[in-house]
Design a protein around this motif. Sequence first.
Motif, PDB file in Angstrom:
ATOM      1  N   ARG A 260       0.720  -1.357  -0.038  1.00  0.00           N
ATOM      2  CA  ARG A 260      -0.101  -0.145   0.079  1.00  0.00           C
ATOM      3  C   ARG A 260       0.876   1.320   0.273  1.00  0.00           C
ATOM      4  O   ARG A 260       0.737   2.237  -0.781  1.00  0.00           O
ATOM      5  CB  ARG A 260      -0.867  -0.181   1.308  1.00  0.00           C
ATOM      6  N   LEU A 263       2.577   1.802  -3.381  1.00  0.00           N
ATOM      7  CA  LEU A 263       1.600   1.970  -4.667  1.00  0.00           C
ATOM      8  C   LEU A 263       1.357   3.465  -4.256  1.00  0.00           C
ATOM      9  O   LEU A 263       1.300   4.452  -5.274  1.00  0.00           O
ATOM     10  CB  LEU A 263       0.335   1.187  -4.713  1.00  0.00           C
ATOM     11  N   THR A 264       1.002   3.837  -3.306  1.00  0.00           N
ATOM     12  CA  THR A 264       0.528   5.488  -2.859  1.00  0.00           C
ATOM     13  C   THR A 264       1.970   6.141  -3.090  1.00  0.00           C
ATOM     14  O   THR A 264       1.718   7.393  -3.847  1.00  0.00           O
ATOM     15  CB  THR A 264       0.243   5.594  -1.512  1.00  0.00           C
ATOM     16  N   PHE A 289      -3.165   0.079 -12.224  1.00  0.00           N
ATOM     17  CA  PHE A 289      -2.499  -0.932 -11.684  1.00  0.00           C
ATOM     18  C   PHE A 289      -3.030  -2.228 -12.047  1.00  0.00           C
ATOM     19  O   PHE A 289      -4.336  -2.788 -12.303  1.00  0.00           O
ATOM     20  CB  PHE A 289      -2.846  -1.302  -9.932  1.00  0.00           C
ATOM     21  N   ILE A 369      -6.479   1.173  -5.073  1.00  0.00           N
ATOM     22  CA  ILE A 369      -5.265   0.469  -4.153  1.00  0.00           C
ATOM     23  C   ILE A 369      -6.146  -0.654  -3.410  1.00  0.00           C
ATOM     24  O   ILE A 369      -5.672  -1.747  -3.256  1.00  0.00           O
ATOM     25  CB  ILE A 369      -4.388   1.273  -3.390  1.00  0.00           C
TER      26      ILE A 369
END
Length: 384
Positions: A260, A263-264, A289, A369
């Motif tokens: 997480r 990705l952020t 994604f 996400i």
Amino acid sequence: MTDRTYIDIHVLHSVPPSNLNRDDAGSPKQAVYGGVRRARVSSQAWKRATRVAFTDELHLPAEKLGTRTKRISSLLARRIAARTTLDDAAAARLGTALLAQDLNIKAGKKETETAYLLFFGINQLDAIIDLVAERAEELAALADDALTKAVADLPVREQLTSGHPIDVALFGRMVADIASLNVDAATQVAHAISTHPVEIEFDYYTAVDDQKTAEEDAGAAMIGTVEFTSATLYRFATLGVHQLTDNLGGDTNAALDATRAFLTAFVRSMPTGHQNTFAHRTLPSLVSFVVRDDQPVNLVSAFEKPVRSRGTGIAEESARRLAKELTRAASSWGVTPLTVASVYEPDSGQDTDTLTAAFGTPHNLDEAIACVLQTVRDRLQEPA
């Protein structure tokens, strides 16, 4: 857990006049692709920006993160002094003895530095201190030979090969002459390139001396130039969740948290070159994604033929190109995604179906996400 789980990250990101990542001459980095010159931002620059975002934007606690420095000795000494009653000199002597015995890290030109950058976690330094904290005073009182012998069998190296912080687990670590400290990276980050041709431009600037009067000197006190370009960049990275989980000692919850965070941070980060000059901070126009169980797929071939603006805008045409390439990869080569979750604005033209078929229903970033993490969580819970 399953054998392989990859998360491909595709980003279209438009930036205004800027110099995000310059070469040794101060020019914006470039690359030739598809026979034309493109703007380029190195993978190292965006990995660094991602690591900074862990702290500045996500506010992750220091104990979950690493630091990259030549000053491991002085950092260790400061933390020993803070944990014990030793003065600075005694703490430095004990720290040096600990690092010298089990690691044999090469010294640098400066007494307080190593010969190369080391990437490690603050929590790992604390684990080293735990080995001696209760008898620090006793050890510090020993002569050099006796101190060397007393710490010789302590598992210092073991503390640096387990309990990795998030960023070491993600980006890996290489120490050429101490192979046991190496960590295989869980991420690969491509150099970002523009989807279209670019030209380098020059900004001629002047600065006025506020304290000079017009009678004294009517000219500028300083003149100069800075190079810049503007571009719609295609950014790509892939994350091997299986490798990340291994790097984190098999802790699936830690792997999900690290996923997480990556990705952020990767999506929202931005290199800071000349940021005060250009205020270039923007957000992506598209993020997709793609979860796979076969192999990562970089879709840069969508832009081998450079995009040209024909009234619809480069970012919009780039999105259509990317959608078609994602669909083609599945239909022609059989690399079919397990999950696709995307952040984008639906095309206002005639290709809405093309975008939706490739990228799915538009989400906001948190929703996308969450969708990816659910797929990953399910796969991590599958029996091996």
